[in-house]
Design an enzyme around this catalytic site. Structure first.
Site, PDB file in Angstrom:
ATOM      1  N   THR A 148       5.602  -1.077   0.141  1.00 11.83           N
ATOM      2  CA  THR A 148       6.071  -1.747  -1.083  1.00 11.83           C
ATOM      3  C   THR A 148       5.119  -1.380  -2.217  1.00 11.83           C
ATOM      4  O   THR A 148       5.319  -0.382  -2.886  1.00 11.83           O
ATOM      5  CB  THR A 148       6.160  -3.269  -0.885  1.00 11.83           C
ATOM      6  OG1 THR A 148       4.928  -3.758  -0.349  1.00 11.83           O
ATOM      7  CG2 THR A 148       7.301  -3.628   0.059  1.00 11.83           C
ATOM      8  N   LYS A 170       1.981  -1.820   6.637  1.00 11.94           N
ATOM      9  CA  LYS A 170       2.110  -1.883   5.188  1.00 11.94           C
ATOM     10  C   LYS A 170       1.572  -3.224   4.729  1.00 11.94           C
ATOM     11  O   LYS A 170       1.512  -4.187   5.481  1.00 11.94           O
ATOM     12  CB  LYS A 170       3.552  -1.695   4.737  1.00 11.94           C
ATOM     13  CG  LYS A 170       4.553  -2.741   5.179  1.00 11.94           C
ATOM     14  CD  LYS A 170       4.513  -4.076   4.472  1.00 11.94           C
ATOM     15  CE  LYS A 170       4.631  -3.884   2.960  1.00 11.94           C
ATOM     16  NZ  LYS A 170       4.475  -5.240   2.286  1.00 11.94           N
ATOM     17  N   GLY A 171       1.184  -3.262   3.453  1.00 11.79           N
ATOM     18  CA  GLY A 171       0.752  -4.523   2.892  1.00 11.79           C
ATOM     19  C   GLY A 171      -0.560  -4.403   2.166  1.00 11.79           C
ATOM     20  O   GLY A 171      -1.538  -3.922   2.725  1.00 11.79           O
ATOM     21  N   VAL A 172      -0.559  -4.821   0.903  1.00 15.39           N
ATOM     22  CA  VAL A 172      -1.782  -4.787   0.108  1.00 15.39           C
ATOM     23  C   VAL A 172      -1.928  -6.036  -0.742  1.00 15.39           C
ATOM     24  O   VAL A 172      -2.955  -6.241  -1.378  1.00 15.39           O
ATOM     25  CB  VAL A 172      -1.821  -3.540  -0.804  1.00 15.39           C
ATOM     26  CG1 VAL A 172      -1.995  -2.286   0.011  1.00 15.39           C
ATOM     27  CG2 VAL A 172      -0.561  -3.437  -1.645  1.00 15.39           C
ATOM     28  N   GLY A 173      -0.927  -6.881  -0.771  1.00 11.55           N
ATOM     29  CA  GLY A 173      -0.991  -8.121  -1.543  1.00 11.55           C
ATOM     30  C   GLY A 173      -0.301  -9.233  -0.791  1.00 11.55           C
ATOM     31  O   GLY A 173       0.361  -9.008   0.210  1.00 11.55           O
ATOM     32  N   THR A 181       0.150 -10.580  10.653  1.00 11.31           N
ATOM     33  CA  THR A 181      -0.350  -9.643   9.657  1.00 11.31           C
ATOM     34  C   THR A 181       0.720  -9.516   8.595  1.00 11.31           C
ATOM     35  O   THR A 181       1.517 -10.418   8.426  1.00 11.31           O
ATOM     36  CB  THR A 181      -0.679  -8.288  10.317  1.00 11.31           C
ATOM     37  OG1 THR A 181      -1.053  -7.382   9.311  1.00 11.31           O
ATOM     38  CG2 THR A 181       0.480  -7.755  11.110  1.00 11.31           C
ATOM     39  N   GLU A 260      -4.096  -4.478  -3.624  1.00  9.15           N
ATOM     40  CA  GLU A 260      -3.512  -4.240  -4.945  1.00  9.15           C
ATOM     41  C   GLU A 260      -4.595  -4.145  -6.022  1.00  9.15           C
ATOM     42  O   GLU A 260      -5.305  -5.111  -6.292  1.00  9.15           O
ATOM     43  CB  GLU A 260      -2.511  -5.342  -5.266  1.00  9.15           C
ATOM     44  CG  GLU A 260      -1.268  -5.242  -4.394  1.00  9.15           C
ATOM     45  CD  GLU A 260      -0.323  -6.400  -4.560  1.00  9.15           C
ATOM     46  OE1 GLU A 260       0.848  -6.247  -4.181  1.00  9.15           O
ATOM     47  OE2 GLU A 260      -0.743  -7.452  -5.050  1.00  9.15           O
ATOM     48  N   ASN A 388       0.575  -7.640 -10.399  1.00  7.30           N
ATOM     49  CA  ASN A 388       1.271  -8.854  -9.988  1.00  7.30           C
ATOM     50  C   ASN A 388       1.879  -9.621 -11.154  1.00  7.30           C
ATOM     51  O   ASN A 388       2.785 -10.432 -10.952  1.00  7.30           O
ATOM     52  CB  ASN A 388       0.321  -9.749  -9.183  1.00  7.30           C
ATOM     53  CG  ASN A 388       0.158  -9.245  -7.768  1.00  7.30           C
ATOM     54  OD1 ASN A 388       1.035  -9.412  -6.938  1.00  7.30           O
ATOM     55  ND2 ASN A 388      -0.970  -8.599  -7.505  1.00  7.30           N
ATOM     56  N   THR A 393       9.288  -7.066 -13.075  1.00  7.03           N
ATOM     57  CA  THR A 393       9.740  -6.657 -14.403  1.00  7.03           C
ATOM     58  C   THR A 393       9.489  -5.171 -14.633  1.00  7.03           C
ATOM     59  O   THR A 393       9.931  -4.617 -15.619  1.00  7.03           O
ATOM     60  CB  THR A 393       9.027  -7.463 -15.502  1.00  7.03           C
ATOM     61  OG1 THR A 393       7.612  -7.298 -15.365  1.00  7.03           O
ATOM     62  CG2 THR A 393       9.388  -8.929 -15.380  1.00  7.03           C
TER      63      THR A 393
END
Length: 393
Positions: A148, A170-173, A181, A260, A388, A393
């Site tokens: 993402t 996956k995942g950073v935020g 996880t 992020e 974030n 947007t």
């Protein structure tokens, strides 16, 4: 654990495609499946707003058997009501039917924006042509398709005995897991005793993915899964657990350093605690502190912020500031010593030098007992706020 170059685990295939979840037309739909029956172990978020994908997966893994997972990226399908639940069931059922598998042997996972329905028309069109992928492998494509806000795919391969273990994540935020996880999938052709597989998987997850925090927000979709189809034969359980820990820790560090907007990986090593749980609690308090994170980002040798964070553990009354030791890398900064102005300047310079690296290690010895735990996180940057604040947007 073997030092030979790891290959793709036997019997696992991957399919990726764009189905309209991502705005940029990239692959956002992934199927990972085993051509042979497989045992499965999994842990999930404890969020009270868990999505229907998590609910369906919990039901499916109850008997310890599953053949694959379908992953939809850029849409969490959370807080979408009965329609969202029905859509998740439809997607899972359609994938299982296309592969000729029982619905209960197919898992589903979703990640992305909360509160939006799947674009079912485009997904249905793709599912009409879905079939077993040709050829084994494709984990690199899967690692990219499940992303993402990640800036890079996360994949690791480890050999163990005559078997291979592959992990993607996956995942950073929105990342402070609780018995899970973000999205992490492991596949191995090792044959494991199902009960032992489940025990060792949970032990490794607790020491790796449950030890990472980016921003203290627990995702509604957290899912970690291990598939084992046994096509390479039996392996020693202890060796496999070591290999799984190596793979999981590599993914954890990759996730934390790709947080992020992150520029630095933070590793907090807590020793001398009453027990491991206390060590983990103290470590999480430090790595989650915005003041610690911003100091690390700015290479500011303000070690007092670590002392402040430890002090927030007010319920841990056995923590005595007169016994605590704090260090940055190999530089001990606390307890205070009579050094003189020049020595103090040299100390701060040494800490600042450590902070300029890509990986920052903060060591804390509570001098209570022998409990120990290491947690991982990242610095807090302008990039995190910008990303974030503009996410939808």
């Amino acid at each position: 654990m073997s030092d030979s170059t790891p290959k793709t685990p036997r019997g696992f295939v991957v399919h990726t495609a764009p189905v309209g979840l991502a705005d940029d037309g990239r692959d956002d739909f992934t199927v990972l499946a085993s051509t042979a029956p497989a045992t499965v172990s999994a842990v999930f978020t404890r969020s009270r707003f868990a999505g229907p994908s998590v609910v369906l997966c919990r039901e499916a893994v109850a008997d310890g058997q599953a053949r694959g997972v379908v992953v939809l990226a850029r849409n969490a399908n959370v807080a979408t009501g009965l329609e969202g639940e029905e859509n998740a069931r439809e997607v899972r059922e359609a994938v299982a039917r296309a592969l000729g598998l029982p619905e209960g042997e197919m898992l589903i996972a979703s990640t992305g924006v909360i509160g939006r329905q799947y674009p079912m028309e485009s997904i249905r069109e793709h599912l009409k042509t879905l079939e077993w992928p040709a050829g084994e492998g494709g984990f690199d494509r899967a690692a990219r398709a499940i992303m993402t806000t990640d800036t890079r795919p996360k994949e690791v391969r480890v050999s163990v005995g005559g078997a291979t273990l592959v992990g993607i994540a996956k995942g950073v935020g929105m990342l402070e897991p609780d018995m899970a996880t973000l999205l992490t999938f492991f596949a191995t052709d090792a044959r494991l005793d199902p009960a032992e597989q489940d025990r060792l998987f949970r032990r490794v997850m607790d020491r790796t993915f449950n030890a990472v925090s980016i921003d203290t927000d627990t995702s509604t979709s957290d899912t970690a899964v291990l598939f084992a189809n046994g096509l390479a034969g039996e392996v020693d359980a202890g060796e496999f657990e070591e290999a799984l820990h190596t793979a999981a820790l590599a993914l954890v560090k990759d996730i934390a350093s790709d947080g992020e907007g992150a520029a630095k990986l933070i590793e907090v090593q807590v020793t001398g605690a009453r027990d491991d749980a206390q060590a983990k609690r103290v470590g999480k308090t430090v790595v989650n502190s915005p003041l610690v994170k911003t100091a690390v980002h700015g290479c500011d040798p303000n070690w007092g912020r670590v002392a402040m964070a430890i002090g927030k553990c007010s319920d841990d009354t056995d923590i005595d500031q007169e016994r605590v030791t704090i260090r940055f890398g190999e530089v001990e900064v606390y307890p205070p010593k009579a050094r003189g102005d020049q020595a103090d300047d040299a100390l701060r310079a040494a800490v600042a030098e450590h902070l300029r690296g890509d990986e920052v290690v903060i060591g804390i010895d509570l001098a209570i007992a022998d409990g120990a735990f290491t947690v991982y996180g990242c610095d807090l940057t302008e990039g995190y706020v910008r990303l974030n604040s503009e996410y939808t947007t």
